[in-house]
Scaffold this motif. Structure first.
Motif, PDB file in Angstrom:
ATOM      1  N   ALA A   5      30.129  32.798  54.692  1.00 46.00           N
ATOM      2  CA  ALA A   5      30.881  32.572  53.413  1.00 46.00           C
ATOM      3  C   ALA A   5      31.336  33.954  52.896  1.00 46.00           C
ATOM      4  N   PHE A   6      32.269  33.746  51.965  1.00 49.47           N
ATOM      5  CA  PHE A   6      33.140  35.373  51.832  1.00 49.47           C
ATOM      6  C   PHE A   6      33.450  35.201  50.181  1.00 49.47           C
ATOM      7  N   ALA A  56      30.120  31.375  42.099  1.00 48.58           N
ATOM      8  CA  ALA A  56      31.798  31.881  42.470  1.00 48.58           C
ATOM      9  C   ALA A  56      32.454  32.709  40.898  1.00 48.58           C
ATOM     10  N   ASP A  57      31.707  33.938  40.942  1.00 45.67           N
ATOM     11  CA  ASP A  57      32.506  34.705  39.745  1.00 45.67           C
ATOM     12  C   ASP A  57      32.800  36.224  40.018  1.00 45.67           C
ATOM     13  N   GLN A  58      33.010  36.594  41.878  1.00 39.15           N
ATOM     14  CA  GLN A  58      33.693  37.622  42.353  1.00 39.15           C
ATOM     15  C   GLN A  58      35.373  37.664  42.440  1.00 39.15           C
ATOM     16  N   PRO A  59      35.987  37.729  41.665  1.00 45.55           N
ATOM     17  CA  PRO A  59      37.495  38.658  41.308  1.00 45.55           C
ATOM     18  C   PRO A  59      38.410  38.337  43.167  1.00 45.55           C
ATOM     19  N   SER A  60      37.843  37.822  43.809  1.00 48.52           N
ATOM     20  CA  SER A  60      38.935  38.222  45.392  1.00 48.52           C
ATOM     21  C   SER A  60      38.148  37.029  46.751  1.00 48.52           C
ATOM     22  N   SER A  61      39.357  37.432  47.523  1.00 46.83           N
ATOM     23  CA  SER A  61      38.208  36.232  48.735  1.00 46.83           C
ATOM     24  C   SER A  61      38.791  37.444  50.059  1.00 46.83           C
ATOM     25  N   GLY A  97      36.740  39.332  51.506  1.00 45.70           N
ATOM     26  CA  GLY A  97      36.199  39.027  52.689  1.00 45.70           C
ATOM     27  C   GLY A  97      35.847  38.230  53.581  1.00 45.70           C
ATOM     28  N   LEU A  98      37.132  37.648  53.883  1.00 47.23           N
ATOM     29  CA  LEU A  98      37.026  36.784  54.878  1.00 47.23           C
ATOM     30  C   LEU A  98      36.793  37.494  56.132  1.00 47.23           C
ATOM     31  N   ARG A 111      29.202  36.764  52.192  1.00 48.07           N
ATOM     32  CA  ARG A 111      28.087  36.473  52.225  1.00 48.07           C
ATOM     33  C   ARG A 111      27.016  36.052  52.398  1.00 48.07           C
ATOM     34  N   THR A 112      26.586  36.452  52.974  1.00 46.35           N
ATOM     35  CA  THR A 112      25.128  37.145  53.741  1.00 46.35           C
ATOM     36  C   THR A 112      24.192  35.735  53.338  1.00 46.35           C
TER      37      THR A 112
END
Length: 283
Positions: A119-120, A151-156, A158-159, A125-126
């Motif tokens: 997940a990211f 789901a509150d982080q303003p970016s994706s 980390g893919l 998201r370890t």
């Protein structure tokens, strides 16, 4: 929750691997797919002795049948849990993704494949990562982990971090997101998965492609950044909204096609039959 409906998937090409499974492989072993004959001296396995071929052999050698075995493959769900996945009209995108995860768990179990989760959001998201496991409850565990995530982080962004964990591996990878990140950022992440068979799962809500009906001032809030702004709705704005969404879909389609991938669009509830047809068409 209602019991999920599973779907059927097949790899479009042969895979490697020694663990038995349901997919066509390049590995010789105990299977039904005949490859060739070899001499008993070269392949000392009397169980595979072919008496008819041995009798017909002009050199009067004992011949054994060489067959290919079917193999299993690890399956990964790479899930976007950023703030935009909390959006939804009848259900959030994250809830739709959890619904898919439960179906994927049952499907991979019946195929004999191991299922894992990466997940990211802004980073990998370890805390949500699950190692691949062969368990009927794997899909339910993944669904519960996704629904518990914030789901509150303003970016994706980390893919790419998440994809680095399986870079260079042969696997079936479902990358689930709304793919609103910049295209160059997405392209770099997908380039890491060149050895895997990747299914981009594009999750959009039913109300996203079109602007709301009616004219007037509309108050908007960016779900990723929290920034607020006003927009005066009128026919030209609704047309631009629709055209922009169509252009985004075309740009995503080209990015995936350039990498030999075919996306599966999930607008609304997950349709297991549609995903089965997706794999049958690919094979």
């Amino acid at each position: 929750m209602n019991a999920p409906k599973d779907f059927h998937y097949r790899m479009p090409r042969r895979i490697g691997g020694q663990r038995p499974g349901a997919h066509r492989s390049v590995t010789a072993g105990s299977g039904q797919e005949f490859i060739a004959h070899q001499t008993l001296f070269d392949r000392p396995d009397p169980r595979r002795l072919d008496l008819r071929a041995s009798v017909r052999d002009p050199e009067q050698r004992w011949l054994v049948r060489v067959t290919r075995q079917r193999a299993g493959i690890p399956v990964y769900l790479v899930a976007d849990v950023s703030a935009s996945m909390a959006f939804g009209s009848t259900a959030t995108k994250l809830e739709r993704l959890a619904e898919f995860a439960r179906s994927l768990g049952d499907s991979s179990f019946w195929m004999g494949d191991a299922l894992g989760l990466l997940a990211f959001d802004r980073t990998e998201r370890t805390d949500l990562m699950l190692a691949p496991m062969r368990s009927r409850g794997a899909g339910l565990m993944i669904a519960e982990a996704l629904l518990r995530s914030r789901a509150d982080q303003p970016s994706s962004a980390g893919l790419a971090e998440a994809c680095m964990r399986i870079a260079g591996r042969q696997a079936l990878v479902f990358v689930a997101s709304d793919f609103h990140a910049p295209l160059p950022e997405l392209g770099k992440a997908f380039d890491l998965l060149s050895h895997a068979h990747v299914v981009p799962l594009v999750i959009w809500d039913e109300v996203e492609p079109q602007a709301p009906d009616g004219d007037g001032l509309l108050a908007l809030r960016d779900i990723e950044t929290g920034r607020r702004r006003g927009l005066w709705l009128r026919p030209v704005i609704r047309r631009r909204w629709k055209d922009a969404f169509a252009q985004r879909r075309a740009d995503l389609q080209k990015m995936f096609a350039d990498r030999g991938m075919r996306p599966f669009y999930m607008t609304g509830a997950f349709d297991a039959d549609a995903l089965s047809r997706y794999f049958f068409e690919a094979v």
